[in-house]
Design an enzyme around this catalytic site. Structure first.
Site, PDB file in Angstrom:
ATOM      1  CB  CYS A  23     -39.194 -53.341  37.429  1.00  0.00           C
ATOM      2  SG  CYS A  23     -39.152 -52.601  39.065  1.00  0.00           S
ATOM      3  CB  CYS A  29     -36.468 -48.525  39.394  1.00  0.00           C
ATOM      4  SG  CYS A  29     -36.500 -49.843  40.389  1.00  0.00           S
ATOM      5  NE  ARG A  36     -31.258 -55.336  36.650  1.00  0.00           N
ATOM      6  CZ  ARG A  36     -32.277 -56.144  36.249  1.00  0.00           C
ATOM      7  NH1 ARG A  36     -32.072 -56.911  35.583  1.00  0.00           N
ATOM      8  NH2 ARG A  36     -33.327 -55.717  37.148  1.00  0.00           N
ATOM      9  CG  HIS A  95     -36.225 -50.983  35.242  1.00  0.00           C
ATOM     10  ND1 HIS A  95     -35.505 -51.879  35.286  1.00  0.00           N
ATOM     11  CD2 HIS A  95     -36.269 -50.537  36.437  1.00  0.00           C
ATOM     12  CE1 HIS A  95     -35.435 -52.242  36.272  1.00  0.00           C
ATOM     13  NE2 HIS A  95     -35.936 -51.290  37.127  1.00  0.00           N
ATOM     14  CG  ASP A 148     -32.713 -52.689  38.646  1.00  0.00           C
ATOM     15  OD1 ASP A 148     -33.601 -53.598  38.750  1.00  0.00           O
ATOM     16  OD2 ASP A 148     -31.581 -52.677  38.078  1.00  0.00           O
TER      17      ASP A 148
END
Lengths: 215, 513
Positions: free
Chosen positions: A101, A42, A46, A98, A44
């Site tokens: 998400c 992803c 994080r 994750h 993302d």
């Protein structure tokens, strides 16, 4: 402006630190890359996969998009996949989701976010397919986490169905596909499905209890 | 395509020319073979009539061959008598019939083009060099000799040297006039006189000049040694005494069979080479069936042996003369046989008036056409891989003889062909340059000769390399190639090489290596 300056400053510090321990750390990796992994994750911020797994430069080929989607019309992903499988000869292709998400969460609700709604249509489909199973799970947080898992399994299945992976499997049981999930709360990677290396294992993705994707 | 009936107007005059060329060749080859003179004529008659009828070739002429003389001389000595040798000839015909039945004629598809063309050019040069002495009246070597070292102790070149020191003026005059006529016939409108081919005119004029010299009492008149010398039968009885039956008891001896097999095989090869070469001269591009030819030759040799004739093959010089004189169908070959038969029966005395110098002019001109500079230039234009075997064939034939020369030429041509095959890569690289995994796709057929290129590829691998060999589109892979792959794969892992073979089953490598 000061944020972007910080990037350069930190970069210099890190390089200096690494070079102190291994002066040839970068130069010896500047030649041909022979990564073992293709990571599809992803976008993302994080999910810093290299930091989390400690792989060195040259070890992992990376593709990231919102909600780690594998879609058979996505030329970007297909190019990465083709190059990784046919030219770099990677042994493992990992799809990594994750918890927490944002993409999956958006697909589960009815709020509109603009263009990204189109991108998330596949997750919405998965939601509908598993409506009953999800309804049985009492609380919203568990439903959300289950959807993250189901999304990863669906993407591994999509990956297995691409002509690139199909033609690679005709030549041998390579590459192996793996579905994993990253828990942003404790930083650990969790195995969902491992070592899918042929159509027999790929079709199990739809039937096994744990990794059930279909109804 | 011409038919025998439709082209009789071309075939009949061509037959006369072939007959005139064939007559001294038949006698000369018989002389060189150490056989009765008439045996060469019998062979020519059978080669013309019988093989002409049975053969599938429209233009090739068969008859006694210079290429066989060495074998014949030693065979007659080994077997002890000419009738015993005749038995071997009969049996050699049988060998050819068997070869034809076994479809051994297919071997002719493997004669490289450069060697065939080299053979034709070499025969052209030989004709020029060997006929030069005859043209100036030096008639020591037998007509039709194709070897560098002659039975009279001379070589091709020393004979020319001798001849130039002993020029017979009458012969030179006749040869020069004949040659001038031949060239005029070809380059002016005279060639439209189809019923009167140039070579026939040349011979007739030659006879005429000698007759005129004789009438005027000139000391330039050619004596019998410079003329055709056909045995003349004074009675019917003597004529039939020319025919000899084979000694059938010789068939019980191993030696006879050994000679028969040698003759059968060599005659078949020479025939197939001539057949290929003749097909190449055919302006109608007809293709002759080689197996039918072997059977026809076999039948011819059986018959020739039975009535006292020499063994025969398809022969280039007479075939080339046939093409040159405008022959269109096998009617010409058949008629030339008939003419040989009639000539020895009816007009031997007339034939003995033909000067060898006239015939030399005909053969010189035929030789020039076979070895025309245009042909050499064309071969040069095809690149050195064609030209080298071509030139080697010519040189080898010139300095040895036809069979040895062709063997050398073939060896050279096959060496080139093999070299090409060995160098040829049997795979295509399908991965982009610099790919971590190098992928190669094997072509449809991987032969034994391709093994070298594959072995080279494998040998170039270093520890850490990855190679995928994809044989899924292969139809045929030679066993040795598979074995090499299997052996390499069995030790690849230890050497740190990642070799993947896809789409083919490898055999387990044999133990003990």
């Amino acid at each position: 402006m000061e944020y972007i300056r910080r990037l350069f400053a930190q970069n210099r510090d890190i390089v200096a630190d690494i070079s102190k321990h291994d002066p040839e750390f970068f130069s010896k990796r500047a030649g041909k890359q022979e990564p073992h992994f293709l990571f599809i994750g992803c976008a993302d911020s994080r999910v810093p996969i290299e930091t989390l797994t400690g792989v060195a430069p040259g070890e992992m080929f990376v593709h990231r998009n919102i909600a780690n989607q594998v879609r058979s019309v996505d030329l970007n992903l297909l190019s990465v996949l083709q190059y990784a499988v046919e030219v770099l000869d990677v042994e493992h292709v990992i799809v990594c989701g994750h918890y927490g998400c944002g993409g999956v969460k958006a697909a589960m609700g009815d709020q509109s976010y603009g263009l990204v709604d189109h991108w998330l249509a596949g997750i919405r489909d998965t939601c509908v397919r598993h409506e009953k199973e999800l309804a049985r799970l009492g609380d919203d947080e568990r439903r959300f986490e289950r959807m993250v898992d189901l999304n990863v399994l669906r993407q591994v299945h999509n990956l297995a169905r691409t002509p690139i992976v199909q033609s690679a499997w005709k030549r041998g049981r390579r590459p192996m596909l793996h579905g994993i999930v990253y828990d942003i709360h404790d930083g650990l990677l969790k195995e969902l499905v491992m070592q899918v290396d042929g159509n027999d294992r790929a079709s199990e993705l739809l039937t096994t209890q744990r990794g059930s994707v279909g109804d | 395509m011409p038919t025998m009936v439709g082209s009789a107007r071309e075939d009949a005059p061509a037959a006369v020319v072939v007959f005139l060329v064939a007559l001294p060749l038949c006698l000369g080859i018989a002389l060189a073979s150490g056989a009765p003179l008439f045996s060469g004529v019998i062979s020519g008659i059978v080669g013309g009539i019988v093989i002409g009828i049975l053969s599938g070739s429209q233009l090739m002429v068969s008859g006694p061959a210079a290429g066989l003389t060495a074998i014949v001389v030693s065979a007659i000595a080994t077997l002890g008598s000419y009738p015993a040798f005749l038995m071997a000839v009969v049996l050699s015909g049988g060998v050819q019939l068997v070869l034809g039945a076994l479809r051994a004629g297919a071997i002719s598809y493997y004669f490289p083009s450069a060697v065939i063309r080299g053979m034709l050019a070499a025969i052209g040069l030989i004709l020029i060099l060997k006929q030069l002495p005859h043209a100036v009246g030096w008639d020591h070597d037998f007509e039709g000799d194709e070897s560098f070292v002659q039975p009279d102790g001379d070589t091709t070149f020393t004979a020319i040297g001798h001849a130039l020191h002993a020029i017979t003026p009458g012969a030179l005059l006749i040869a020069a006039v004949s040659l001038a006529l031949l060239i005029a016939w070809d380059t002016t409108g005279l060639k439209r006189l189809k019923l009167l081919p140039g070579p026939l005119v040349a011979v007739l004029v030659g006879v005429g000049i000698n007759a005129a010299l004789q009438r005027s009492g000139s000391n330039w008149t050619l004596l019998a040694e410079h003329l055709v010398q056909l045995p003349i039968a004074s009675s019917a009885g003597e004529f039939f005494s020319f025919f000899t039956l084979p000694d059938f008891s010789a068939a019980a001896r191993m030696d006879t069979w050994r000679v028969a097999v040698t003759l059968g095989v060599v005659a078949s090869l020479e025939t197939l080479l001539s057949l290929e070469a003749t097909d190449r001269m055919d302006t109608h591009k007809r293709v002759s069936p080689p197996n039918r030819e072997l059977c026809a030759q076999g039948a011819g040799n059986v018959l020739s042996g039975l009535i006292g004739g020499l063994p025969m093959t398809g022969v280039i010089v007479r075939s080339a003369a046939n093409v040159d004189a405008g022959g269109k169908t096998r009617l010409a070959a058949i008629l030339h046989g008939v003419l040989l038969l009639l000539a020895v029966v009816a007009i031997p005395a007339l034939l003995n008036a033909i000067p060898l110098a006239s015939l030399a002019a005909v053969l010189l001109y035929t030789g020039f056409k076979l070895a025309h500079p245009r042909i050499v230039r064309a071969m040069w234009g095809q690149g050195w891989k064609q030209f080298v075997p071509f030139a080697a064939t010519i040189a080898a034939i010139l300095f040895t003889d036809l069979l040895v020369g062709i063997a050398l030429g073939l060896a050279m041509a096959f060496a080139f062909i093999l070299l090409d095959e060995v160098r040829f890569e049997c795979f295509t690289v399908t991965s982009p340059p610099g790919a971590v995994l190098k992928r190669v796709q094997l072509q449809e057929q991987v032969s034994f000769l391709n093994k070298a290129s594959l072995a080279k590829l494998l040998a170039s691998l270093e520890p850490g390399d990855r190679l995928e060999i994809d044989g899924s589109s292969c139809r045929v892979i030679h066993h040795d190639v598979l074995e090499h792959l299997a052996e390499f794969r069995s030790q690849a892992l230890q050497r740190g090489i990642d070799l993947r073979v896809v789409g083919i089953d490898l055999p387990t490598p044999p133990p003990g290596h």
